[in-house]
Design a protein around this motif. Structure first.
Motif, PDB file in Angstrom:
ATOM      1  N   SER A  28       0.812  -1.221   0.000  1.00 52.79           N
ATOM      2  CA  SER A  28       0.000   0.000   0.000  1.00 52.79           C
ATOM      3  C   SER A  28       0.843   1.267   0.000  1.00 52.79           C
ATOM      4  CB  SER A  28      -0.937   0.005   1.211  1.00 52.79           C
ATOM      5  OG  SER A  28      -0.198  -0.055   2.417  1.00 52.79           O
ATOM      6  N   SER A  68      -6.463   2.763  -0.584  1.00 48.07           N
ATOM      7  CA  SER A  68      -7.864   2.405  -0.814  1.00 48.07           C
ATOM      8  C   SER A  68      -8.618   3.500  -1.548  1.00 48.07           C
ATOM      9  CB  SER A  68      -8.554   2.101   0.522  1.00 48.07           C
ATOM     10  OG  SER A  68      -7.968   0.989   1.161  1.00 48.07           O
ATOM     11  N   VAL A  78     -11.825  -3.629  -0.864  1.00 45.34           N
ATOM     12  CA  VAL A  78     -10.408  -3.744  -0.527  1.00 45.34           C
ATOM     13  C   VAL A  78     -10.257  -4.747   0.612  1.00 45.34           C
ATOM     14  CG1 VAL A  78      -9.701  -1.463  -1.320  1.00 45.34           C
ATOM     15  CG2 VAL A  78     -10.586  -1.740   1.010  1.00 45.34           C
ATOM     16  N   PHE A 112     -10.994   3.346   7.905  1.00 47.39           N
ATOM     17  CA  PHE A 112     -11.538   3.119   6.566  1.00 47.39           C
ATOM     18  C   PHE A 112     -13.018   3.483   6.543  1.00 47.39           C
ATOM     19  CE2 PHE A 112     -13.901   0.590   3.538  1.00 47.39           C
ATOM     20  CZ  PHE A 112     -13.178   0.775   2.371  1.00 47.39           C
ATOM     21  N   HIS A 118     -17.504   5.584   0.012  1.00 49.17           N
ATOM     22  CA  HIS A 118     -17.857   4.346  -0.654  1.00 49.17           C
ATOM     23  C   HIS A 118     -19.355   4.127  -0.573  1.00 49.17           C
ATOM     24  CE1 HIS A 118     -17.383   3.310   3.580  1.00 49.17           C
ATOM     25  NE2 HIS A 118     -18.253   2.350   3.370  1.00 49.17           N
ATOM     26  N   MET A 124     -14.956  -3.806   2.781  1.00 49.99           N
ATOM     27  CA  MET A 124     -13.640  -3.764   3.408  1.00 49.99           C
ATOM     28  C   MET A 124     -13.497  -5.057   4.212  1.00 49.99           C
ATOM     29  SD  MET A 124     -11.549  -3.004   6.240  1.00 49.99           S
ATOM     30  CE  MET A 124      -9.789  -3.162   6.010  1.00 49.99           C
TER      31      MET A 124
END
Length: 291
Positions: A28, A68, A78, A112, A118, A124
């Motif tokens: 990442s 992400s 992800v 996240f 999203h 996730m």
């Protein structure tokens, strides 16, 4: 731009019965900071009609969130890899090393959910291994569940285990203890393995890595990679682009079960796609050609 044969392989296994595909594990930090790295590691296509999960190795919130954010809209979810047992990953604090720093996992999942834009359909997930006891494992997984993860994938081995059989009995107990979907991983090499794992664990899905590398048509019920599957892979590589060295490695895995060592070494000795195709047509009873 150098392009790798990862997209063609995902399309191939999809054609042969795989419902959800993952990218290979992507670092990442470099993905977030380097456009060149992104072009090497992340190639998608409108032809990918089913769910695609981008799998990241991360040991900081910043790197996972940053990476992400770059793939939202280009895939369906992800995944945080907390399962890789390789020595370099453990030493650098990636993969299965995160199992022993659980607060990092909790922070990554929570942030996240707080920071990444999203839709509800964008997932996730976390890929995990077993801890030394069932109680420790269930406790950790329940805490991850509370952080808001969509589902988990469980490789039914500890990070120290290599060739020992996967412990699907433990996975069955884990599945009973959680509300989120659980995907089983470990020792799925044919369709009968898939059925046995599904029956024993009652998992929502069964994942295969080595099994699919050796036989991309596994979920279609083939015991070994059929010629039609190999030819489909060649067509996809020609259509979408490929790196020849990477291609040879994948092809080697596909034929490893049913070709002699000398035949496999002859494949690795090919220095170009034209040389490979000449050998392939002469030795695999195929009339495949690049048009």
């Amino acid at each position: 731009m150098v392009r790798f044969s990862k997209l063609p392989f995902r399309l191939l296994v999809r054609k042969y019965g795989c419902d959800v595909t993952y990218t290979s594990m992507i670092m990442s930090d470099s993905f977030r900071l380097s456009a060149a790295k992104r072009s090497h590691e992340f190639v998608t296509s409108q032809d990918e009609t089913g769910p695609v999960i981008t799998q990241f190795a991360a040991n900081t919130v910043e790197d996972f969130i940053g990476a992400s954010q770059l793939v939202v809209g280009y895939c369906d979810g992800v995944d945080l890899n907390c399962g890789c047992p390789q020595k370099w990953a453990m030493h650098e604090g990636y993969g299965a090393a995160l199992l022993y720093s659980p607060q990092k996992i909790f922070d990554i999942v929570r942030q996240f959910r707080n920071q990444v834009e999203h839709e509800a359909a964008f997932s996730m997930s976390v890929k995990l291994r077993l801890l030394s006891s069932l109680n420790e494992t269930v406790d950790l997984y329940r805490q991850i569940e509370k952080c808001g993860v969509s589902f988990i994938g469980v490789h039914s081995r500890t990070h120290q285990m290599r060739t020992e059989p996967a412990d699907h009995d433990q996975l069955a107990e884990i599945k009973k203890s959680l509300q989120i979907p659980v995907v089983a991983n470990g020792d799925c090499f044919n369709l009968e393995d898939y059925r046995l794992i599904s029956e024993k664990t009652k998992a929502h899905g069964v994942m295969s890595a080595r099994g699919l590398l050796e036989n991309p048509a596994l979920f279609a019920g083939y015991e070994n990679t059929p010629l039609c599957c190999i030819e489909d892979f060649l067509k996809l590589c020609v259509k979408y682009g490929f790196n020849f060295v990477s291609f040879k490695k994948l092809f080697y895995w596909m034929i490893e079960r049913n070709c002699s060592k000398s035949e496999r070494l002859n494949i690795l000795a090919c220095n170009s796609m034209s040389q490979f195709l000449d050998y392939f047509k002469d030795n695999f009873n195929s009339d495949f050609s690049i048009r």
